[in-house]
Design a protein around this motif. Structure first.
Motif, PDB file in Angstrom:
ATOM      1  N   THR A  92      10.292  -2.872  20.948  1.00 24.94           N
ATOM      2  CA  THR A  92      10.877  -3.384  22.184  1.00 24.94           C
ATOM      3  C   THR A  92      10.973  -4.897  22.086  1.00 24.94           C
ATOM      4  N   GLY A  93      11.914  -5.454  22.767  1.00 16.19           N
ATOM      5  CA  GLY A  93      12.034  -6.898  22.791  1.00 16.19           C
ATOM      6  C   GLY A  93      12.490  -7.474  21.465  1.00 16.19           C
ATOM      7  N   TYR A  94      11.950  -8.629  21.149  1.00 11.65           N
ATOM      8  CA  TYR A  94      12.376  -9.363  19.951  1.00 11.65           C
ATOM      9  C   TYR A  94      11.160  -9.658  19.078  1.00 11.65           C
ATOM     10  N   PRO A  95      10.819  -8.708  18.215  1.00 11.06           N
ATOM     11  CA  PRO A  95       9.618  -8.909  17.392  1.00 11.06           C
ATOM     12  C   PRO A  95       9.828  -9.973  16.329  1.00 11.06           C
ATOM     13  N   SER A  96       8.739 -10.492  15.787  1.00 12.06           N
ATOM     14  CA  SER A  96       8.772 -11.270  14.558  1.00 12.06           C
ATOM     15  C   SER A  96       8.629 -10.308  13.392  1.00 12.06           C
ATOM     16  N   LEU A  97       9.271 -10.636  12.281  1.00 11.13           N
ATOM     17  CA  LEU A  97       9.282  -9.743  11.119  1.00 11.13           C
ATOM     18  C   LEU A  97       8.713 -10.462   9.900  1.00 11.13           C
ATOM     19  N   PHE A  98       8.028  -9.703   9.075  1.00 13.20           N
ATOM     20  CA  PHE A  98       7.317 -10.278   7.934  1.00 13.20           C
ATOM     21  C   PHE A  98       7.479  -9.388   6.698  1.00 13.20           C
ATOM     22  N   TRP A  99       7.417 -10.027   5.551  1.00 16.60           N
ATOM     23  CA  TRP A  99       7.181  -9.336   4.290  1.00 16.60           C
ATOM     24  C   TRP A  99       5.896  -9.889   3.696  1.00 16.60           C
ATOM     25  N   TYR A 100       4.990  -8.947   3.361  1.00 13.86           N
ATOM     26  CA  TYR A 100       3.751  -9.287   2.670  1.00 13.86           C
ATOM     27  C   TYR A 100       3.801  -8.688   1.267  1.00 13.86           C
ATOM     28  N   VAL A 101       3.085  -9.327   0.334  1.00 11.80           N
ATOM     29  CA  VAL A 101       2.994  -8.819  -1.034  1.00 11.80           C
ATOM     30  C   VAL A 101       1.523  -8.674  -1.404  1.00 11.80           C
ATOM     31  N   GLN A 102       1.232  -7.592  -2.112  1.00 14.94           N
ATOM     32  CA  GLN A 102      -0.142  -7.349  -2.559  1.00 14.94           C
ATOM     33  C   GLN A 102      -0.133  -7.146  -4.066  1.00 14.94           C
ATOM     34  N   TYR A 103      -0.737  -8.096  -4.783  1.00 14.03           N
ATOM     35  CA  TYR A 103      -0.878  -7.962  -6.226  1.00 14.03           C
ATOM     36  C   TYR A 103      -2.104  -7.099  -6.528  1.00 14.03           C
ATOM     37  N   PRO A 104      -2.135  -6.485  -7.682  1.00 14.64           N
ATOM     38  CA  PRO A 104      -3.220  -5.541  -7.998  1.00 14.64           C
ATOM     39  C   PRO A 104      -4.603  -6.140  -7.764  1.00 14.64           C
ATOM     40  N   GLY A 105      -5.425  -5.415  -7.021  1.00 13.67           N
ATOM     41  CA  GLY A 105      -6.806  -5.823  -6.787  1.00 13.67           C
ATOM     42  C   GLY A 105      -6.984  -6.956  -5.797  1.00 13.67           C
ATOM     43  N   GLU A 106      -5.919  -7.337  -5.114  1.00 12.38           N
ATOM     44  CA  GLU A 106      -6.007  -8.475  -4.201  1.00 12.38           C
ATOM     45  C   GLU A 106      -5.665  -8.075  -2.772  1.00 12.38           C
TER      46      GLU A 106
ATOM     47  N   SER B 250      16.882 -11.858  -9.287  1.00 10.81           N
ATOM     48  CA  SER B 250      16.485 -11.653 -10.682  1.00 10.81           C
ATOM     49  C   SER B 250      14.967 -11.521 -10.715  1.00 10.81           C
ATOM     50  N   VAL B 251      14.480 -10.292 -10.850  1.00  8.44           N
ATOM     51  CA  VAL B 251      13.036 -10.082 -10.782  1.00  8.44           C
ATOM     52  C   VAL B 251      12.374 -10.394 -12.123  1.00  8.44           C
ATOM     53  N   GLN B 252      11.098 -10.705 -12.040  1.00 11.53           N
ATOM     54  CA  GLN B 252      10.284 -10.983 -13.216  1.00 11.53           C
ATOM     55  C   GLN B 252       9.127  -9.988 -13.273  1.00 11.53           C
ATOM     56  N   VAL B 253       8.545  -9.870 -14.458  1.00 14.94           N
ATOM     57  CA  VAL B 253       7.403  -8.976 -14.605  1.00 14.94           C
ATOM     58  C   VAL B 253       6.305  -9.327 -13.603  1.00 14.94           C
ATOM     59  N   SER B 254       6.148 -10.613 -13.343  1.00 14.14           N
ATOM     60  CA  SER B 254       5.103 -11.079 -12.429  1.00 14.14           C
ATOM     61  C   SER B 254       5.358 -10.685 -10.972  1.00 14.14           C
ATOM     62  N   ASP B 255       6.522 -10.155 -10.664  1.00 14.26           N
ATOM     63  CA  ASP B 255       6.816  -9.675  -9.306  1.00 14.26           C
ATOM     64  C   ASP B 255       6.283  -8.264  -9.072  1.00 14.26           C
ATOM     65  N   SER B 256       5.771  -7.627 -10.090  1.00 17.51           N
ATOM     66  CA  SER B 256       5.206  -6.284  -9.940  1.00 17.51           C
ATOM     67  C   SER B 256       4.062  -6.328  -8.938  1.00 17.51           C
TER      68      SER B 256
ATOM     69  N   GLY C 161       4.562   0.566   2.648  1.00 17.51           N
ATOM     70  CA  GLY C 161       4.458  -0.147   1.378  1.00 17.51           C
ATOM     71  C   GLY C 161       5.388   0.437   0.320  1.00 17.51           C
ATOM     72  N   THR C 162       5.902  -0.440  -0.534  1.00 19.83           N
ATOM     73  CA  THR C 162       6.769  -0.027  -1.642  1.00 19.83           C
ATOM     74  C   THR C 162       6.223  -0.630  -2.930  1.00 19.83           C
ATOM     75  N   ILE C 163       5.909   0.238  -3.880  1.00 18.34           N
ATOM     76  CA  ILE C 163       5.391  -0.227  -5.170  1.00 18.34           C
ATOM     77  C   ILE C 163       6.564  -0.637  -6.054  1.00 18.34           C
ATOM     78  N   LEU C 164       6.512  -1.859  -6.552  1.00 13.44           N
ATOM     79  CA  LEU C 164       7.533  -2.363  -7.468  1.00 13.44           C
ATOM     80  C   LEU C 164       6.907  -2.586  -8.836  1.00 13.44           C
ATOM     81  N   THR C 165       7.523  -2.019  -9.866  1.00 15.04           N
ATOM     82  CA  THR C 165       7.115  -2.257 -11.248  1.00 15.04           C
ATOM     83  C   THR C 165       8.309  -2.829 -11.992  1.00 15.04           C
ATOM     84  N   VAL C 166       8.093  -3.973 -12.634  1.00 17.68           N
ATOM     85  CA  VAL C 166       9.148  -4.616 -13.413  1.00 17.68           C
ATOM     86  C   VAL C 166       8.740  -4.601 -14.881  1.00 17.68           C
TER      87      VAL C 166
END
Lengths: 114, 113
Positions: free
Chosen positions: A28-42, A79-85, A107-112
């Motif tokens: 409802t209304g006008y939410p704020s939107l975010f993207w978060y990233v989680q690297y392995p073990g963090e 252009s993704v990099q391996v480090s974006d996994s 959540g969406t798991i990305l593997t590069v």
């Protein structure tokens, strides 16, 4: 109630490929939107955000535009990099409250690959 | 570095035992949150706090209690742990009153056997 839906993963790409991770929301209304990233073990790190319609958040080559007409906030990178996994989470926060509770997508798991 | 530590980082316990997880911040922010992370569910809010002794429930609060007796510490207690509470638990803080972005700790992996 509020909800966030992300595209199913996992997503597997080759290095330098174009990335899109879809995110749509219900709120409802006008939410704020975010993207978060989680690297392995963090823990989660804020990647980018947008607080009003047509805002574009950007960081580290990633971009997402707040589209109110389609209730979407898709994440893109040219252009993704391996480090974006990592695992990527889309989230929203209701407007008009100071408690700032976040509602996350699944959540969406990305593997590069090199 | 968001200045958040969580302890313990890993814990294995048995069904029916009490467990307390600690979140500690060094910057005296007012808002603190506990989430659990499970595959297919993303992160879900358990409880949050908006000041010393001020707490409220999130969407998955059953079986959990919290306490905040001082600004820097936010404790999450499982009174009698169950296997369904096996999860990774994250603490978060909000640094600015009118900006709803949150900063997360490193997480605690809890296994209930």
């Amino acid at each position: 109630g509020n909800s966030v839906t992300q595209m199913e993963g996992p997503v597997t790409l080759s290095e330098e490929a174009f990335l899109t991770i879809n995110c749509t929301y219900t709120a409802t209304g006008y939410p704020s939107l975010f993207w978060y990233v989680q690297y392995p073990g963090e823990g989660l790190q804020l990647l980018l955000k947008a607080t009003k319609a047509d805002d574009k958040g950007s960081n580290k080559g990633f971009e997402a535009t707040y589209r109110k007409e389609t209730t979407s906030f898709h994440l893109e990178k040219g252009s993704v990099q391996v480090s974006d996994s990592a695992v990527y989470f889309c989230a929203l926060s209701e407007s008009g409250t100071s408690y700032g509770k976040l509602t996350f997508g699944q959540g969406t798991i990305l593997t590069v690959h090199p | 570095d968001a200045g958040i530590t969580q302890s313990p980082r890993h814990k294995v316990t048995e069904t029916g035992t009490p467990v307390t997880l600690r979140c500690h911040q060094t910057e005296n922010h007012r808002y603190m949150y506990w989430y659990r992370q499970d595959p297919g569910h993303g992160l879900r809010l358990i409880h949050y706090s908006y000041g010393v002794k001020d707490t409220d429930k999130g969407e998955v609060s059953d079986g959990y209690s919290v306490s905040r007796s001082k600004t820097e510490d936010f404790l999450l207690t499982l009174e009698s742990a169950t296997s369904s509470q096996t999860s990774v638990y994250f603490c978060a803080i909000k640094k600015r009153e009118r900006v709803n972005e949150q900063f997360f700790g490193p997480g605690t992996r809890l296994t209930v056997l």
